[in-house]
Design a protein around this motif. Structure first.
Motif, PDB file in Angstrom:
ATOM      1  N   LYS A 126       0.839  -1.194   0.000  1.00 15.24           N
ATOM      2  CA  LYS A 126       0.000   0.000   0.000  1.00 15.24           C
ATOM      3  C   LYS A 126       0.874   1.245   0.000  1.00 15.24           C
ATOM      4  O   LYS A 126       1.814   1.345   0.781  1.00 15.24           O
ATOM      5  N   VAL A 127       0.528   2.166  -0.877  1.00 11.01           N
ATOM      6  CA  VAL A 127       1.242   3.435  -0.980  1.00 11.01           C
ATOM      7  C   VAL A 127       0.242   4.558  -0.748  1.00 11.01           C
ATOM      8  O   VAL A 127      -0.851   4.543  -1.323  1.00 11.01           O
ATOM      9  N   PHE A 128       0.626   5.529   0.083  1.00 12.24           N
ATOM     10  CA  PHE A 128      -0.183   6.718   0.310  1.00 12.24           C
ATOM     11  C   PHE A 128       0.663   7.937  -0.036  1.00 12.24           C
ATOM     12  O   PHE A 128       1.729   8.133   0.534  1.00 12.24           O
ATOM     13  N   SER A 129       0.188   8.755  -0.953  1.00 18.54           N
ATOM     14  CA  SER A 129       0.881   9.968  -1.365  1.00 18.54           C
ATOM     15  C   SER A 129       0.191  11.171  -0.733  1.00 18.54           C
ATOM     16  O   SER A 129      -1.038  11.222  -0.694  1.00 18.54           O
ATOM     17  N   PRO A 130       0.943  12.168  -0.261  1.00 21.60           N
ATOM     18  CA  PRO A 130       0.326  13.339   0.351  1.00 21.60           C
ATOM     19  C   PRO A 130      -0.422  14.230  -0.647  1.00 21.60           C
ATOM     20  O   PRO A 130      -1.198  15.088  -0.242  1.00 21.60           O
ATOM     21  N   ALA A 131      -0.212  14.012  -1.940  1.00 24.82           N
ATOM     22  CA  ALA A 131      -0.919  14.775  -2.981  1.00 24.82           C
ATOM     23  C   ALA A 131      -1.158  13.842  -4.165  1.00 24.82           C
ATOM     24  O   ALA A 131      -0.420  12.870  -4.351  1.00 24.82           O
ATOM     25  N   ALA A 132      -2.187  14.127  -4.936  1.00 22.43           N
ATOM     26  CA  ALA A 132      -2.450  13.322  -6.132  1.00 22.43           C
ATOM     27  C   ALA A 132      -1.230  13.375  -7.042  1.00 22.43           C
ATOM     28  O   ALA A 132      -0.703  14.455  -7.323  1.00 22.43           O
ATOM     29  N   ALA A 133      -0.769  12.208  -7.464  1.00 21.89           N
ATOM     30  CA  ALA A 133       0.480  12.131  -8.233  1.00 21.89           C
ATOM     31  C   ALA A 133       0.512  10.829  -9.018  1.00 21.89           C
ATOM     32  O   ALA A 133      -0.392  10.011  -8.938  1.00 21.89           O
ATOM     33  N   HIS A 134       1.577  10.653  -9.777  1.00 22.72           N
ATOM     34  CA  HIS A 134       1.844   9.420 -10.510  1.00 22.72           C
ATOM     35  C   HIS A 134       2.650   8.523  -9.566  1.00 22.72           C
ATOM     36  O   HIS A 134       3.786   8.840  -9.219  1.00 22.72           O
ATOM     37  N   ILE A 135       2.062   7.414  -9.136  1.00 23.12           N
ATOM     38  CA  ILE A 135       2.686   6.500  -8.187  1.00 23.12           C
ATOM     39  C   ILE A 135       3.119   5.239  -8.924  1.00 23.12           C
ATOM     40  O   ILE A 135       2.329   4.654  -9.662  1.00 23.12           O
ATOM     41  N   VAL A 136       4.368   4.825  -8.723  1.00 26.45           N
ATOM     42  CA  VAL A 136       4.898   3.631  -9.383  1.00 26.45           C
ATOM     43  C   VAL A 136       5.516   2.723  -8.326  1.00 26.45           C
ATOM     44  O   VAL A 136       6.317   3.167  -7.510  1.00 26.45           O
ATOM     45  N   ILE A 137       5.140   1.443  -8.356  1.00 20.07           N
ATOM     46  CA  ILE A 137       5.793   0.429  -7.537  1.00 20.07           C
ATOM     47  C   ILE A 137       6.729  -0.355  -8.452  1.00 20.07           C
ATOM     48  O   ILE A 137       6.315  -0.807  -9.523  1.00 20.07           O
ATOM     49  N   PHE A 138       7.985  -0.499  -8.028  1.00 24.76           N
ATOM     50  CA  PHE A 138       8.975  -1.267  -8.774  1.00 24.76           C
ATOM     51  C   PHE A 138       9.230  -2.598  -8.067  1.00 24.76           C
ATOM     52  O   PHE A 138       9.299  -2.640  -6.840  1.00 24.76           O
ATOM     53  N   LYS A 139       9.375  -3.655  -8.842  1.00 24.83           N
ATOM     54  CA  LYS A 139       9.731  -4.976  -8.334  1.00 24.83           C
ATOM     55  C   LYS A 139      11.110  -5.294  -8.887  1.00 24.83           C
ATOM     56  O   LYS A 139      11.279  -5.445 -10.097  1.00 24.83           O
ATOM     57  N   ASN A 140      12.112  -5.362  -8.024  1.00 20.97           N
ATOM     58  CA  ASN A 140      13.494  -5.594  -8.450  1.00 20.97           C
ATOM     59  C   ASN A 140      13.899  -4.646  -9.575  1.00 20.97           C
ATOM     60  O   ASN A 140      14.567  -5.034 -10.530  1.00 20.97           O
ATOM     61  N   GLY A 141      13.467  -3.402  -9.486  1.00 24.14           N
ATOM     62  CA  GLY A 141      13.856  -2.379 -10.445  1.00 24.14           C
ATOM     63  C   GLY A 141      13.016  -2.292 -11.699  1.00 24.14           C
ATOM     64  O   GLY A 141      13.253  -1.445 -12.548  1.00 24.14           O
ATOM     65  N   VAL A 142      12.011  -3.163 -11.843  1.00 24.58           N
ATOM     66  CA  VAL A 142      11.146  -3.160 -13.024  1.00 24.58           C
ATOM     67  C   VAL A 142       9.760  -2.681 -12.607  1.00 24.58           C
ATOM     68  O   VAL A 142       9.240  -3.103 -11.566  1.00 24.58           O
TER      69      VAL A 142
END
Length: 190
Positions: A126-142
Motif C-alpha cells: 500500500k502506498v499513500f501519497s500526500p498529494a495526487a500524483a503518478h505512483i509507481v511500484i517497482f519490483k526488483n527495479g522493473v
C-alpha cells in the motif's frame, strides 16, 4: 545547478536490493558559496553580500525523512535504529510537501514498513501519497504497478522480490514529470 536536476531515471539500488538489504539516502551538495559582495576586505567584512545558494534554501531541496512509531521518543538510539532498519524515504521537498507519504505491506493483521520483510502469502503493498500524483511500484527495479493522478495505490506482490516506490508530480510539467518527487526504501517480500 542543484542536484535536484541530476536524479537518474532508474535508481541503482534496484540490483543490490534483490540479493541483500539496501537503503537509499538523499542529500544536497551545499556549499553556500555562489554569490557576490560589494566592497569588502580580507577579514570577511562585506558591505553588501548576496548569496544565491543560502544553506536554508539548499537544505530544503531534498531531505531524508526518517519514520518513527508514534510512541517512540526521538533519541539518538531510536533515530539510528530506524535508519538501520531502512525506515526512511527521500523526499524532494522543494517540489512539494512529502509529509504523510507511506509505503507499507500488510499480511493478515500485521503491517510492515520500508526495510521490513513480509511473507508473500496474503501480502498487500500500500502506498499513500500526500498529494495526487503518478505512483509507481517497482519490483526488483522493473515497473510492477502504477496509478496516475492518485493519492493511493494497492498491489498484491506476485513473486518474492524487493519492492519500492517512486512518486512523480506530473501536474508540474517538465522537468518534474520525469524526476521522482518521493523515493522509498524497499519492502522485501520473501
Amino acid at each position: 545547478m542543484p542536484a535536484i536536476f541530476a536524479v537518474p531515471k532508474q535508481i541503482s539500488q534496484n540490483a543490490t536490493a534483490q540479493t541483500r538489504r539496501a537503503s537509499l539516502f538523499a542529500g544536497t551538495d551545499a556549499h553556500s558559496n555562489v554569490g557576490f559582495h560589494v566592497f569588502g576586505d580580507d577579514a570577511g567584512h562585506k558591505w553588501l553580500d548576496l548569496k544565491l545558494d543560502r544553506y536554508e534554501t539548499m537544505f530544503r531541496i531534498v531531505r531524508t525523512h526518517v519514520l518513527l512509531a508514534d510512541d517512540t521518543p526521538l533519541t539518538r538510539e531510536s533515530l539510528l535504529a530506524a535508519v538501520k532498519q531502512g525506515r526512511f524515504f527521500a523526499g524532494f521537498d522543494s517540489i512539494g510537501d512529502t509529509e504523510g507519504f507511506m509505503f507499507t505491506a500488510e499480511s493478515g493483521a500485521e503491517r510492515k514498513q520500508m526495510g521490513d520483510e513480509v511473507p508473500l502469502a496474503n501480502a498487500n503493498l500500500k502506498v499513500f501519497s500526500p498529494a495526487a500524483a503518478h505512483i509507481v511500484i517497482f519490483k526488483n527495479g522493473v515497473k510492477f504497478a502504477e496509478e496516475f493522478n492518485a493519492n493511493e495505490l494497492t498491489a498484491r506482490p506476485d513473486l518474492p522480490a524487493a519492492y519500492r516506490v517512486e512518486v512523480y508530480q506530473n501536474a508540474l510539467g517538465p522537468p518534474f514529470d520525469t524526476m521522482p518527487w518521493i523515493i522509498s526504501n524497499p519492502i522485501y517480500v520473501r
